[in-house]
Design a protein around this motif. Structure first.
Motif, PDB file in Angstrom:
ATOM      1  N   PHE A  68       4.705  -9.364  14.419  1.00 16.95           N
ATOM      2  CA  PHE A  68       5.759  -8.828  13.564  1.00 16.95           C
ATOM      3  C   PHE A  68       5.485  -9.107  12.084  1.00 16.95           C
ATOM      4  CE2 PHE A  68       7.023 -12.923  15.350  1.00 16.95           C
ATOM      5  CZ  PHE A  68       7.147 -13.698  14.220  1.00 16.95           C
ATOM      6  N   LEU A  69       4.226  -9.493  11.761  1.00 16.02           N
ATOM      7  CA  LEU A  69       3.883  -9.781  10.376  1.00 16.02           C
ATOM      8  C   LEU A  69       3.128  -8.591   9.764  1.00 16.02           C
ATOM      9  CD1 LEU A  69       2.674 -13.479  10.663  1.00 16.02           C
ATOM     10  CD2 LEU A  69       4.933 -12.619  10.023  1.00 16.02           C
ATOM     11  N   ALA A  70       3.568  -8.140   8.600  1.00 15.95           N
ATOM     12  CA  ALA A  70       2.921  -7.032   7.909  1.00 15.95           C
ATOM     13  C   ALA A  70       1.621  -7.514   7.259  1.00 15.95           C
ATOM     14  CB  ALA A  70       3.849  -6.458   6.840  1.00 15.95           C
ATOM     15  N   PRO A  71       0.664  -6.608   7.049  1.00 11.78           N
ATOM     16  CA  PRO A  71      -0.564  -6.996   6.347  1.00 11.78           C
ATOM     17  C   PRO A  71      -0.263  -7.492   4.930  1.00 11.78           C
ATOM     18  CG  PRO A  71      -0.826  -4.854   7.394  1.00 11.78           C
ATOM     19  CD  PRO A  71       0.628  -5.197   7.469  1.00 11.78           C
ATOM     20  N   THR A  72      -1.150  -8.312   4.439  1.00 11.31           N
ATOM     21  CA  THR A  72      -1.076  -8.740   3.046  1.00 11.31           C
ATOM     22  C   THR A  72      -1.822  -7.721   2.191  1.00 11.31           C
ATOM     23  OG1 THR A  72      -0.979 -11.065   3.683  1.00 11.31           O
ATOM     24  CG2 THR A  72      -1.652 -10.566   1.419  1.00 11.31           C
ATOM     25  N   VAL A  73      -1.156  -7.169   1.179  1.00 12.99           N
ATOM     26  CA  VAL A  73      -1.722  -6.115   0.336  1.00 12.99           C
ATOM     27  C   VAL A  73      -1.810  -6.632  -1.100  1.00 12.99           C
ATOM     28  CG1 VAL A  73      -1.496  -3.739  -0.482  1.00 12.99           C
ATOM     29  CG2 VAL A  73      -0.704  -4.358   1.814  1.00 12.99           C
ATOM     30  N   ASN A  74      -3.023  -6.597  -1.649  1.00 11.69           N
ATOM     31  CA  ASN A  74      -3.209  -7.013  -3.033  1.00 11.69           C
ATOM     32  C   ASN A  74      -2.691  -5.945  -3.994  1.00 11.69           C
ATOM     33  OD1 ASN A  74      -4.489  -9.262  -2.067  1.00 11.69           O
ATOM     34  ND2 ASN A  74      -6.551  -8.437  -2.378  1.00 11.69           N
ATOM     35  N   THR A  75      -2.271  -6.364  -5.156  1.00  7.28           N
ATOM     36  CA  THR A  75      -1.778  -5.430  -6.173  1.00  7.28           C
ATOM     37  C   THR A  75      -2.940  -4.594  -6.702  1.00  7.28           C
ATOM     38  OG1 THR A  75      -0.031  -6.957  -6.816  1.00  7.28           O
ATOM     39  CG2 THR A  75      -0.618  -5.233  -8.399  1.00  7.28           C
ATOM     40  N   PRO A  76      -2.809  -3.259  -6.760  1.00 10.63           N
ATOM     41  CA  PRO A  76      -3.892  -2.431  -7.313  1.00 10.63           C
ATOM     42  C   PRO A  76      -4.192  -2.826  -8.756  1.00 10.63           C
ATOM     43  CG  PRO A  76      -2.268  -1.077  -6.188  1.00 10.63           C
ATOM     44  CD  PRO A  76      -1.683  -2.445  -6.289  1.00 10.63           C
ATOM     45  N   SER A  77      -5.428  -2.583  -9.138  1.00 10.27           N
ATOM     46  CA  SER A  77      -5.849  -2.896 -10.498  1.00 10.27           C
ATOM     47  C   SER A  77      -5.813  -1.642 -11.351  1.00 10.27           C
ATOM     48  CB  SER A  77      -7.260  -3.472 -10.499  1.00 10.27           C
ATOM     49  OG  SER A  77      -7.731  -3.635 -11.819  1.00 10.27           O
ATOM     50  N   ILE A  78      -5.352  -1.803 -12.586  1.00  9.57           N
ATOM     51  CA  ILE A  78      -5.423  -0.684 -13.531  1.00  9.57           C
ATOM     52  C   ILE A  78      -6.457  -0.983 -14.608  1.00  9.57           C
ATOM     53  CG2 ILE A  78      -3.053   0.070 -13.150  1.00  9.57           C
ATOM     54  CD1 ILE A  78      -2.328  -1.341 -15.789  1.00  9.57           C
ATOM     55  N   ALA A  79      -7.299  -1.975 -14.368  1.00  9.14           N
ATOM     56  CA  ALA A  79      -8.345  -2.303 -15.336  1.00  9.14           C
ATOM     57  C   ALA A  79      -9.456  -1.266 -15.259  1.00  9.14           C
ATOM     58  CB  ALA A  79      -8.901  -3.693 -15.060  1.00  9.14           C
ATOM     59  N   ARG A  80      -9.996  -0.879 -16.409  1.00  9.70           N
ATOM     60  CA  ARG A  80     -11.137   0.027 -16.481  1.00  9.70           C
ATOM     61  C   ARG A  80     -12.383  -0.786 -16.745  1.00  9.70           C
ATOM     62  NH1 ARG A  80      -9.601   5.276 -16.611  1.00  9.70           N
ATOM     63  NH2 ARG A  80     -11.832   5.661 -16.642  1.00  9.70           N
ATOM     64  N   THR A  81     -13.483  -0.298 -16.202  1.00 12.77           N
ATOM     65  CA  THR A  81     -14.776  -0.911 -16.528  1.00 12.77           C
ATOM     66  C   THR A  81     -15.537  -0.085 -17.548  1.00 12.77           C
ATOM     67  OG1 THR A  81     -15.777   0.215 -14.633  1.00 12.77           O
ATOM     68  CG2 THR A  81     -14.955  -2.036 -14.294  1.00 12.77           C
ATOM     69  N   ALA A  82     -15.318   1.216 -17.563  1.00 18.09           N
ATOM     70  CA  ALA A  82     -15.980   2.091 -18.539  1.00 18.09           C
ATOM     71  C   ALA A  82     -15.014   3.218 -18.908  1.00 18.09           C
ATOM     72  CB  ALA A  82     -17.263   2.681 -17.969  1.00 18.09           C
ATOM     73  N   PRO A  83     -14.382   3.104 -20.063  1.00 10.10           N
ATOM     74  CA  PRO A  83     -14.431   1.977 -20.995  1.00 10.10           C
ATOM     75  C   PRO A  83     -13.550   0.834 -20.524  1.00 10.10           C
ATOM     76  CG  PRO A  83     -12.925   3.630 -21.810  1.00 10.10           C
ATOM     77  CD  PRO A  83     -13.543   4.218 -20.570  1.00 10.10           C
ATOM     78  N   ALA A  84     -13.802  -0.353 -21.034  1.00  9.86           N
ATOM     79  CA  ALA A  84     -13.076  -1.546 -20.611  1.00  9.86           C
ATOM     80  C   ALA A  84     -11.755  -1.640 -21.360  1.00  9.86           C
ATOM     81  CB  ALA A  84     -13.929  -2.784 -20.857  1.00  9.86           C
TER      82      ALA A  84
END
Length: 614
Positions: A68-84
């Motif tokens: 009855f435990l839901a998966p652990t979901v990480n927060t999406p990233s809005i960081a860019r690598t190109a451009p940073a």
């Protein structure tokens, strides 16, 4: 299938086959913790629930495994690598960049990761999570009322930028996990604008004309031969490393290519070094609006081709169009390294082998043949027939054509003439055919070569080979026209002249402005010449420039009972490109000296000249 328990309701169950035990007992039921009526799963002794995520082996019947435990979901990233740059996204940004873990039955075999957006300050959008099917930035505004490009707002955890995103993922039993919200961010789907730099009092340097350029007479002066682009982006602005640019060269003296500032895109014209990459210019700060000057690049002074390319990227990752321009720095003439004359020369075979080299690009070559009889016709100090140049390359061609080695023929329909007699221009019908001069054969030949800078003004002169003498023994002997008259009565000629006026009035059946007339006895059935070649005296170059030819089939014949007239003419505006000009030769006018050479099928020539009257 379904399983009933607790007296009422049913819950969805699935078999889980535990390994290594064998028999029916190994088929263990797996279920969520609620039944179909939302009742909790039955308790043991009405007090203690079954231990979740465990299997009690040996029980009768086999126990159920609970998850009855839901998966652990990480927060999406809005960081860019190109451009940073974090805080702005474009239509291609992918939000499905988070990870999920599950300690129970595990994630679905076919992942159902999804991202949901919410509007922070857009009042026209209900602040409810809406599925984003592909996870790219384009989905943000697929069905909402906020502008596609939202201007304003500050990104960050407590910012006022329009959007936030959450991620979700389910396990095999449908337990749904949801991540936390991202920082706020803005959307920018429009590429920056780009143009070549304009003259501006606030910019302390001059920009090159935004077109392919050739420096001919002199090499670029520091500060005057440069490239610079300008950019504008009214939404996300630019990153601090926004402009990519390159200046590369690939010339004949350096045909392996050389990266000056990075290089242009591999495969672009004149870029032959595939390992070179674009350099990046650094902006001092972000600019949200207004035109911004990019970094300037000076054109080097060494001879050769240079290619300049540039584009710019905004903070959201949108890339502008790419500008590409080419420059030729060329103030040196081509030079000859050899000129070969064939073992024998005839009207049908006159191929001069020429070898030229150049610091830029050879684009044309031509021929100059010396005939002694022509000196008296024009009253000049030289006696050469210069044939128009023939293109062997194209300016800014990406095929390096130097050094050039090839055979040179007269570059028109007028092939070599093995011998020329000259006549005066006495008016028809006086016989003006004289005895053959002593030295009618051509005396020498020279080859010329042009590059992209070889023009009448502002550039280097064409390259010229040595003047190579033509020994009389290698030139095929001609036939005198007196012999021609008596020996070939079907093509005899008694008079040859140029009609002195350039009026288009009908004379002898012809209305063409420039005309040569051959006169034969009335019983001559065929035109005496296979063609007539026309030349004009060029006082600036002390030479005769070829204008064009007319074949026998185009000659106009007429007969007045005693004499038969054959008129060969050319239009005044149809001259071929000149020997040393970039445009077509100008029309003939009064005062021009025009020569015509009647040529037989055997290659013998009869020349006459006249100064044109109005």
């Amino acid at each position: 299938f379904t399983r009933t328990f607790g007296g009422t309701g049913a819950t969805a169950c699935a078999y889980e086959n535990t390994t290594g035990l064998g028999g029916i007992r190994d088929n263990v039921l797996v279920t969520a913790t609620l039944d179909n009526s939302n009742n909790s799963y039955p308790l043991v002794n009405a007090v203690t629930p079954l231990i979740p995520n465990t299997i009690v082996l040996g029980a009768t019947p086999d126990s159920l495994r609970l998850d009855f435990l839901a998966p652990t979901v990480n927060t999406p990233s809005i960081a860019r690598t190109a451009p940073a740059v974090t805080g702005w996204v474009n239509a291609g940004f992918n939000f499905v960049n988070f990870a999920s873990t599950d300690n129970g039955v595990g994630l679905r075999a076919t992942r159902d990761r999804a991202t949901f957006y919410n509007s922070v300050n857009c009042s026209t959008v209900v602040a409810a999570a809406v599925a984003m099917p592909t996870g790219t930035g384009a989905d943000i505004n697929a069905a909402v009322a906020c502008p596609t490009n939202f201007i304003g707002g500050t990104p960050g955890l407590s910012g006022t930028a329009p959007w936030t995103v959450k991620g979700t993922e389910s396990d095999r039993l449908g337990n749904l996990g949801t991540s936390g919200s991202t920082q706020t961010f803005g959307t920018d789907y429009t590429a920056p604008s780009i143009r070549f730099g304009l003259a501006d009092a606030s910019i302390p340097y001059v920009v090159v004309t935004p077109a392919d350029t050739t420096y001919r007479a002199s090499k670029p002066v520091a500060g005057t031969g440069i490239f610079r682009a300008e950019f504008i982006d009214e939404r996300s602005g630019f990153s601090t490393t926004a402009q990519a640019h390159a200046l590369s060269t690939a010339g004949h003296l350096n045909n392996a290519g050389l990266c000056i500032v990075g290089t242009a895109t591999p495969g672009a014209a004149f870029v032959t070094a595939p390992t070179c990459g674009l350099a990046t210019a650094v902006f001092g700060s972000l600019r949200l609006d207004g035109w911004q000057a990019g970094q300037q690049v000076n054109i080097p002074t060494p001879e050769g081709y240079y290619g300049y390319t540039t584009n710019v990227t905004d903070a959201a990752g949108n890339v502008s169009a790419t500008l590409f321009r080419k420059v030729l720095v060329n103030s040196v003439s081509p030079f000859a390294t050899g000129l070969g004359i064939p073992a024998s020369v005839s009207a049908a075979g006159f191929n001069v082998g020429a070898t030229f080299a150049d610091s830029a690009e050879i684009i044309a070559q031509s021929l100059q043949v010396e005939y002694p009889v022509f000196a008296g016709l024009g009253g000049g100090v030289t006696d050469s027939l210069r044939y128009p140049r023939t293109a062997i390359g194209v300016t800014f061609d990406d095929i390096i054509t130097s050094p050039f080695f090839g055979t040179i023929n007269p570059a028109t329909s007028a092939p070599y003439v093995r011998g020329i007699e000259a006549v005066n221009a006495n008016a028809f019908p006086t016989n003006n055919i004289q005895a053959a001069p002593v030295n009618t054969k051509p005396l020498s030949v020279a080859a010329w070569s042009w590059n992209s800078g070889s023009v009448l003004t502002g550039g280097p002169a064409p390259g010229r080979s040595l003047v190579v003498g033509l020994p009389g023994l290698i030139v095929q002997n001609g036939v005198t026209f007196n012999t021609f008259n008596t020996g070939n009565v079907t093509n005899s000629v008694t008079h040859f002249r140029i009609i002195a006026t350039i009026a288009s009035t009908n004379q002898f059946g012809s209305t063409l402005p420039i005309r040569a007339q051959a006169v034969s006895p009335t019983n001559t059935p065929n035109a005496p010449f296979a063609r007539v070649d026309f030349y004009r005296w060029n006082g600036a170059n002390n030479s005769w420039d070829y204008l064009g030819s007319t074949a026998a089939a185009a000659a106009v014949g007429s007969d007045q009972g005693t004499y038969r007239s054959w008129v060969y003419g050319i239009a005044n505006a149809s001259f071929v490109n000149g020997w040393n000009t970039t445009a077509a030769l100008g029309v003939a006018t009064a005062g021009d000296i025009i020569a015509a050479v009647g040529v037989t099928a055997a290659g013998d020539g009869l020349a006459a000249a006249v100064t044109l009257a109005p």
